[in-house]
Design a protein around this motif. Structure first.
Motif, mmCIF file in Angstrom:
data_model
loop_
_atom_site.group_PDB
_atom_site.id
_atom_site.type_symbol
_atom_site.label_atom_id
_atom_site.label_comp_id
_atom_site.label_asym_id
_atom_site.label_seq_id
_atom_site.Cartn_x
_atom_site.Cartn_y
_atom_site.Cartn_z
ATOM 1 N N PHE A 214 26.828 -54.898 -60.386
ATOM 2 C CA PHE A 214 27.569 -55.639 -61.426
ATOM 3 C C PHE A 214 26.599 -56.256 -62.429
ATOM 4 C CE2 PHE A 214 30.688 -55.241 -58.088
ATOM 5 C CZ PHE A 214 31.827 -54.896 -58.796
ATOM 6 N N VAL A 215 25.482 -56.749 -61.929
ATOM 7 C CA VAL A 215 24.485 -57.323 -62.839
ATOM 8 C C VAL A 215 23.902 -56.212 -63.713
ATOM 9 C CG1 VAL A 215 22.255 -58.501 -62.939
ATOM 10 C CG2 VAL A 215 24.001 -59.257 -61.295
ATOM 11 N N MET A 218 26.472 -55.243 -66.266
ATOM 12 C CA MET A 218 26.575 -56.297 -67.286
ATOM 13 C C MET A 218 25.398 -56.192 -68.261
ATOM 14 S SD MET A 218 26.330 -60.406 -66.739
ATOM 15 C CE MET A 218 24.699 -60.359 -66.031
ATOM 16 N N ARG A 219 24.193 -55.993 -67.706
ATOM 17 C CA ARG A 219 23.017 -55.921 -68.590
ATOM 18 C C ARG A 219 23.062 -54.677 -69.463
ATOM 19 N NH1 ARG A 219 19.013 -58.537 -64.111
ATOM 20 N NH2 ARG A 219 19.740 -60.668 -64.491
ATOM 21 N N SER A 224 33.836 -55.553 -69.925
ATOM 22 C CA SER A 224 34.853 -56.192 -69.096
ATOM 23 C C SER A 224 34.610 -55.947 -67.616
ATOM 24 C CB SER A 224 36.251 -55.699 -69.488
ATOM 25 O OG SER A 224 36.369 -54.303 -69.347
ATOM 26 N N ILE A 225 35.264 -56.761 -66.805
ATOM 27 C CA ILE A 225 35.260 -56.569 -65.350
ATOM 28 C C ILE A 225 36.690 -56.749 -64.851
ATOM 29 C CG2 ILE A 225 32.885 -57.422 -65.093
ATOM 30 C CD1 ILE A 225 34.049 -59.976 -63.805
ATOM 31 N N PHE A 248 29.227 -65.594 -62.111
ATOM 32 C CA PHE A 248 29.024 -64.433 -62.987
ATOM 33 C C PHE A 248 28.974 -64.826 -64.465
ATOM 34 C CE2 PHE A 248 29.976 -59.894 -64.264
ATOM 35 C CZ PHE A 248 28.804 -59.396 -63.728
ATOM 36 N N ARG A 249 29.855 -65.723 -64.865
ATOM 37 C CA ARG A 249 29.832 -66.129 -66.279
ATOM 38 C C ARG A 249 28.707 -67.114 -66.568
ATOM 39 N NH1 ARG A 249 33.423 -64.271 -69.441
ATOM 40 N NH2 ARG A 249 35.626 -64.111 -68.926
ATOM 41 N N PHE A 254 27.600 -63.400 -67.917
ATOM 42 C CA PHE A 254 28.591 -62.430 -68.374
ATOM 43 C C PHE A 254 29.440 -63.039 -69.491
ATOM 44 C CE2 PHE A 254 32.896 -60.483 -67.930
ATOM 45 C CZ PHE A 254 32.550 -59.222 -68.397
#
Ligand code: NOJ
Length: 761
Positions: A214-215, A218-219, A224-225, A248-249, A254
Motif C-alpha cells: 500500500f505504501v 501510494m508512492r 484512491s484506496i 495512512f493519511r 496518503f
C-alpha cells in the motif's frame, strides 16, 4: 487540466450540506455482476437530484453518457465519476493478477494495466477498483487469485507497476484511469481462510507484511484506496480511524480518496460495532471513509447526525473535498465526457496489439513445476516426431472458465480455447483429438454454486454421460495418441470473492481421469487451471510434465500452444508456496525460525507434522515461493560480496554468475533474499529483497549484480498499529541468491552499527 484547487474551494463554498452528502454516495445501478445482495434503486432520479457522486458497474459507453447527462441537469452540474472492477483487463483479459505476479516481469504487468486502462477509459470509466494487493499466505482464501501472492516485496513492485500502468503519470488524460489500492487492509489473513473473516495481526507484522504494497502503491501516486471487509484486531476496517486516518493519511501521507467496499459501512452493524444505520454512517465517515458504497447510509443519515451534533459538517466537507479533488484530477470538471469522446475515436478495445500482449503474458505467467526427460517442449509439429496429440479434460474446449474470476465486462466469445490454439499451432501436421474425460465437479449442488453468474454462461456443465463413459472415451483417445495433454483444475468461480475452499485438491473426478490417463503409459502433460496454490502432490507423481497455467484469459489457447511447442519460454515463478498438504496452510517461505526447527525430515520434538512422510519438506510446501523451471538448464554460482564488512550507509554489491548450460535461449529470474540470524527479535528466515528476470542465450554465463543497502535490513518495531518506528540493528546478515526461495546459496556479511536508527515507514 485547467481548473485547479481554488476551483474546488469555490465550488464547496456554493454547496449545501445535502449536496455535499450526495457526493459521498457511491452506487451501482444493479443488473449484471453483483458482489453483494443489496442493490441501489432509483439511480436515475437520485442523480438528477444531486444525491449520487459516483457509480460503478456500468457496462457501456451509452449508459455512461446517459448517467452523465443526468448529472448535468443538477444545480451545480458536478460530474459523476464512473468506476469498474477492472481487475486483470477490461475486454482483453490477461492472466489473473496472481498469474501476472508469477511473471515477475513488472514491465509486462505495467503494460497489461495500460491496456486495461485504455479499454476501460474508452467506455467512460474513470476509476478502476484495482490493484488488489492483499498479501495472502492462506490459499484457502479464494481472493488470493486477485492478489500478487504471499510476499510483500513482490506485491509492492506489482502495486507500483499496476498504478503506473493505470494512471500513466497524468490522470487528467482521457486514456488514464485512477487506481484504487485494495483492500485496506489485512484482508488476506482471514480466520480459516474464509472470506470476510476476522484478522488478528501484530502491529509489526502489519507494518512489515501487509502495509508495504500500500505504501509502494501510494508512492507511485495511486489516487484512491478501498477499505476492506475484515476486522483488524477487533476493529472493522470501515470503522478503523487509527489505520485509515491516523496511520495512512496523517503519518504515511496518503492524500487521495477512500472508498468503502460493497455495503461495508452497513456491515458495521453486523460486525457488532454500530447500533443502527446512523451509527454505522457516523463511524465510517469519522474513520475516514469518504464514499459509502451501496449502503446509502451516508445519504440517509448524515444530515440528521449533523443536526444532532453527532458529526461536524467540516468532516463531511473534508470527505466531499476529496471526492471533488479526485474528479478534478481526472479532468472531469474540464470535460465530463472526455474519456468517452476519446474512446470513440481511439477504439482501443481488443486490438491485435492487446491480444498479442495477452498471448505473451500467458507464457510469462505459466509455471513449469516438473518436466521429466524434457518432455516439453513438444517436438515441432512439422518435425514428424508426433502424429497425434490427445487433448483431454473439462477445459480442453472451454471458453467460459478461461478468463477466470473478475472478468466482469468480458465475453467468453472472445476467448481462444485451448483446442483452437493447439490446432492452429500444428496445422495439418499433427492431429489433435479431444475428449472431456471428466466433469469439473460431479456434485450438482457444487456445480450450481460455481455457476453463480449463470445469467451469462454456465462454467460448470455436468455431462449427460456417466463419469465412467467419459473416462473410457478419454483413455481410448489417449491410447491412440503419441502424447496426452490433460487440462484439469478449478472452475473459474472456485476462486475469487466468496470462494474459499476447505480442500485444495483438484476435484476428484478429474483426479480419477489423471490416474486413468497415467495407466495408458503415454507421456502425460498435465496443465493446471487454477486461481490459487493447490495441493498437487499426487499430480506431481502422475504427470511427466506439470504446468500451472492459472486462468490465462482471452489468449490462453494461443499462449499455451506457444508454451507447449517452445515458441515461447514458460518463465513464471510461483508467487505463493504450493503446499504439500492442506494442513500446512497458512504457509510462507518467510516464516520465523522456531526454537526447534524441523530438519529436512520429520523428527520427534521438532516443528513438523507427525503424519507427513519423511521425504516431504515439513514446513516448506511441495513447491516453494519463487519456484519454476524453464526449458533450459541454468546453473548458479555462489553469491560474491565485494566486501563482507560494512558500516552505516555503505552499499554492498553482490554478484552471482548464472549460466545457461542448455542449447536454447532461456529466461531466468534471479532472486535475492536476506536473513538476519541474530537480532533483538526473531526475524523471518529469509525475505525477498531484489530480483531480476533476464534472458540468457544458449551456453552463456552472465554475472548478475544487486546492490544491498542498509534500508534493506530494517524491520518494524511497532507496538501499536499507528506506530511507524523501524529499527536497523548491526551484525551478521546472510545474503541468499538463487532460482527460488529454497535453493539459494548465501554469503554472510557483517554490517556494523548502521546509523539509520529510529527510521519510519
Ligand atoms: C466487493 C469486492 O470486495 C471489491 O473488491 C469490489 O471492488 C467491490 N465489491 C465492487 O464490486
Amino acid at each position: 487540466m485547467t481548473k485547479d484547487m481554488n476551483f474546488i474551494d469555490g465550488l464547496l463554498g456554493q454547496m449545501t450540506l445535502e449536496e455535499k452528502i450526495g457526493q459521498l454516495n457511491l452506487v451501482t445501478p444493479g443488473g449484471e455482476t453483483l458482489t453483494g445482495t443489496v442493490v441501489n434503486t432509483d439511480v436515475a432520479e437520485k442523480i438528477r437530484t444531486g444525491r449520487i457522486g459516483g457509480i460503478f458497474g456500468v457496462k457501456s459507453a451509452e449508459a455512461v453518457r446517459v448517467f452523465q447527462d443526468l448529472a448535468q441537469e443538477t444545480r451545480l452540474k458536478i460530474p459523476l465519476m464512473f468506476a469498474e472492477d477492472v481487475i486483470h483487463g477490461q475486454k482483453t483479459i490477461f492472466p489473473l493478477p496472481l498469474a501476472l505476479a508469477a511473471s515477475w516481469d513488472m514491465d509486462l504487468v505495467r503494460a497489461t494495466a495500460r491496456v486495461a486502462a485504455r479499454e476501460a477509459a474508452s467506455i467512460g470509466i474513470d476509476q478502476v477498483y484495482s490493484p488488489m494487493i492483499d498479501v495472502c499466505r492462506d490459499p484457502r482464501w479464494g481472493r488470493i487469485a486477485e492478489s500478487p501472492g504471499e510476499d510483500p516485496f513482490l506485491a509492492s513492485r506489482f502495486a507500483e507497476a499496476m498504478v503506473e500502468g493505470y494512471q500513466n503519470n497524468d490522470l487528467s488524460h482521457p486514456d488514464a484511469v485512477m487506481a484504487c489500492l485494495k483492500h485496506f487492509c489485512g484482508y488476506g489473513g482471514g480466520m480459516g481462510g474464509r472470506d470476510y473473516d476476522a484478522v488478528d495481526l501484530s502491529p509489526a507484522t502489519l507494518h512489515d507484511v501487509v502495509l508495504p504494497p500500500f505504501v509502494a502503491g501510494m508512492r507511485a501516486g495511486a489516487g484512491s484506496i478501498m477499505a476492506s471487509f475484515n476486522t483488524l484486531n477487533g476493529v472493522p476496517m470501515h470503522a478503523n480511524r487509527a489505520v485509515i486516518t491516523e496511520l495512512f493519511r496523517e503519518k504515511l501521507g496518503f492524500g487521495g480518496l477512500v472508498v468503502a467496499d460493497y455495503t461495508g459501512i452497513l456491515e458495521l452493524i453486523a460486525h457488532g460495532v454500530a447500533a443502527d444505520r446512523a451509527d454505522a454512517a457516523r463511524l465510517g465517515l469519522t474513520a475516514g471513509v469518504d464514499m459509502d458504497m451501496v449502503s446509502e447510509t451516508y445519504l440517509e443519515t448524515l444530515e440528521d447526525s449533523v443536526g444532532a451534533g453527532l458529526i461536524k459538517e467540516a468532516e463531511i466537507t473534508a470527505a466531499c473535498r476529496r471526492v471533488l479533488e479526485a474528479k478534478l484530477k481526472l479532468g472531469l470538471f474540464d470535460d465530463p465526457y472526455h474519456r468517452l469522446d476519446w474512446g470513440r475515436s481511439a477504439q482501443p478495445i481488443l486490438t491485435a496489439a492487446n491480444r498479442q500482449l495477452a498471448r505473451e503474458a500467458v507464457a510469462a505467467a505459466t509455471v513449469v513445476l516438473k518436466n521429466d526427460g524434457n518432455l516439453l517442449p513438444l517436438p515441432a509439429p512439422e518435425s514428424g516426431k508426433i502424429g497425434t496429440i490427445a487433448l483431454v479434460g473439462p477445459f480442453a474446449l472451454d471458453r467460459v472458465n478461461m478468463n477466470g474470476t473478475w472478468a466482469v465486462a468480458a465475453s467468453p466469445s472472445t476467448v481462444v480455447p485451448i483446442a483452437d490454439g493447439l490446432r492452429e499451432a500444428v496445422g495439418n501436421a499433427v492431429s489433435v483429438l479431444t475428449a472431456k474425460g471428466a466433469n469439473i465437479v460431479d456434485e450438482l449442488w457444487l456445480a450450481s454454486r460455481l455457476n453463480v453468474h449463470d445469467w451469462k454462461d454456465l462454467s460448470v456443465v455436468i455431462d449427460v454421460r456417466s463419469p465412467e463413459a467419459m473416462i473410457a472415451e478419454a483413455v481410448a483417445t489417449a491410447s491412440s495418441a503419441d502424447v496426452t495433454v490433460a487440462v484439469v483444475g478449478e472452475a473459474r468461480e472456485y476462486s475469487g470473492e466468496s470462494s474459499s475452499r476447505s480442500d485444495l485438491s483438484i476435484p476428484e473426478p478429474q483426479k480419477k481421469l489423471l490416474r486413468a490417463l497415467k495407466a495408458t503409459g503415454k507421456p502425460l502433460v498435465v496443465v493446471v487451471m487454477t486461481g490459487r496454490p493447490l495441493v498437487l502432490a499426487e499430480e506431481a507423481l502422475l504427470a511427466d510434465a506439470l504446468l500451472v497455467a492459472w486462468f490465462g484469459g482471452t489468449e490462453i489457447g494461443h499462449g499455451l500452444a506457444d508454451v507447449l511447442f517452445g515458441k515461447s519460454e514458460p518463465s513464471g515463478r510461483l508467487p505463493a508456496t504450493f503446499p504439500y498438504s492442506l494442513g500446512q496452510v497458512p504457509i510462507t517461505y518467510s516464516h520465523r525460525p522456531t526454537g526447534r526447527p524441523a530438519p529436512g525430515r520429520f523428527q520427534k520434538f521438532t516443528s513438523g507434522y507427525v503424519d507427513l512422510p519423511d521425504d516431504v519438506p515439513q514446513n516448506d510446501g511441495l513447491y516453494p515461493f519463487g519456484f519454476g523451471l524453464g526449458y533450459g538448464t541454468v546453473a548458479y554460482g555462489p553469491p560474491r560480496a565485494v566486501r563482507t564488512e560494512l558500516a552505516g550507509e555503505d552499499r554492498l554489491d553482490v554478484t552471482v554468475t548464472v549460466t545457461n548450460l542448455g542449447d536454447r535461449p532461456t529466461l531466468e529470474t534471479v532472486q535475492l533474499y536476506i536473513g538476519d540470524p541474530v537480532a533483538s527479535v526473531s526475524r523471518p528466515v529469509k525475505e525477498l529483497k531484489a530480483f531480476r528476470k533476464l534472458a540468457l542465450a544458449p551456453r552463456v554465463a552472465e554475472a548478475v549484480s544487486f546492490t544491498v543497502t542498509a534500508a534493506d535490513l530494517d524491520f518494524s518495531v511497532a507496538e501499536t498499529v499507528t506506530d511507524t518506528r523501524r529499527r536497523l540493528e548491526g551484525g551478521a546478515f546472510d545474503i541468499h541468491v538463487g532460482p527460488n526461495s529454497r535453493d539459494t546459496q548465501a554469503v554472510r556479511v557483517v554490517w556494523n552499527e548502521p546509523k539509520i536508527e529510529g527510521k519510519r515507514s
